[in-house]
Design a protein around this motif. Structure first.
Motif, short mmCIF file in Angstrom:
data_model
loop_
_atom_site.label_atom_id
_atom_site.label_comp_id
_atom_site.label_asym_id
_atom_site.label_seq_id
_atom_site.Cartn_x
_atom_site.Cartn_y
_atom_site.Cartn_z
N ARG A 213 -9.16 -37.44 56.73
CA ARG A 213 -8.16 -37.77 56.49
C ARG A 213 -7.28 -38.55 57.17
O ARG A 213 -6.43 -39.50 57.04
CB ARG A 213 -7.37 -36.30 55.90
N LEU B 243 4.61 -42.04 52.81
CA LEU B 243 4.48 -41.08 51.92
C LEU B 243 2.70 -40.76 51.78
O LEU B 243 2.29 -39.58 52.01
CB LEU B 243 4.85 -41.12 50.51
N SER C 39 1.30 -37.71 53.88
CA SER C 39 0.65 -36.57 53.06
C SER C 39 -0.95 -36.12 53.32
O SER C 39 -1.03 -35.10 53.74
CB SER C 39 0.38 -37.05 51.26
N GLY D 65 0.01 -34.35 56.88
CA GLY D 65 0.29 -32.90 56.64
C GLY D 65 -0.88 -32.05 56.15
O GLY D 65 -1.07 -30.96 56.34
N ALA D 66 -1.73 -32.76 55.44
CA ALA D 66 -2.75 -31.83 54.76
C ALA D 66 -4.04 -31.61 55.99
O ALA D 66 -4.34 -30.51 56.22
CB ALA D 66 -4.02 -32.71 53.72
N THR E 212 -1.69 -32.82 49.17
CA THR E 212 -1.55 -34.38 49.30
C THR E 212 -1.03 -34.70 47.84
O THR E 212 -1.09 -35.90 47.62
CB THR E 212 -3.02 -34.98 49.44
N THR E 213 -0.21 -33.97 47.46
CA THR E 213 0.56 -34.56 46.01
C THR E 213 1.32 -35.62 46.32
O THR E 213 1.51 -36.37 45.48
CB THR E 213 1.46 -33.44 45.31
N LEU E 214 1.77 -35.86 47.42
CA LEU E 214 2.63 -37.18 47.50
C LEU E 214 1.70 -38.72 47.85
O LEU E 214 2.33 -39.56 47.73
CB LEU E 214 3.63 -37.12 48.89
N ALA E 215 0.45 -38.35 48.04
CA ALA E 215 -0.29 -39.58 48.31
C ALA E 215 -0.35 -40.45 47.11
O ALA E 215 -0.31 -41.65 47.49
CB ALA E 215 -1.66 -39.11 48.91
#
Length: 127
Positions: free
Chosen positions: A48, A88, A92, A95-96, A103-106
């Motif tokens: 990631r 974003l 994301s 952040g993960a 990763t909802t903003l990816a």
């Protein structure tokens, strides 16, 4: 004789400088992120972070190179979409990897990057 600068042109010139500088900083941070991904983590976090670094570097480089060329508002919007999208998307993924956030903003970031590139292409066709 005094000349009053057009505020639209002044804003465009300032935005070009800021976006170019932000692009350079983003590319530098991406190099550091890639180094951390290569030496500081492993497994899914490494994948990631490496992907976040690759997208951040590519878009930072693009911003640094393209920002001085912006001549119209649509070109500025295109670069702002790219910047927002990469923040974003890569944010994301970071952040993960760092805090186990979703990763909802990816996908939204990816969509903004695509829109930014398409807008940039349309703007370049205009001249």
């Amino acid at each position: 004789m005094s000349r009053i600068a057009d505020p639209r042109i002044t804003l465009l010139l300032r935005a070009r400088r800021v976006l170019g500088a932000v692009g350079s900083v983003l590319a530098g941070v991406a190099v550091a992120l890639a180094a951390y991904a290569a030496h500081g983590v492993d497994g899914q976090a490494q994948a990631r972070l490496a992907q976040a670094a690759a997208f951040a570097f590519a878009h930072g480089l693009a911003l640094a190179a393209l920002a001085p060329l912006v001549q119209r508002r649509v070109g500025l919007v295109a670069l702002l979409a790219m910047l927002s999208g990469v923040l974003l998307f890569s944010g994301s993924l970071v952040g993960a990897a760092a805090w186990s956030l979703p990763t909802t903003l990816a996908p939204f970031g990816g969509m903004l990057m695509i829109v930014g590139w398409l807008l940039h292409g349309a703007d370049r066709l205009r001249g």
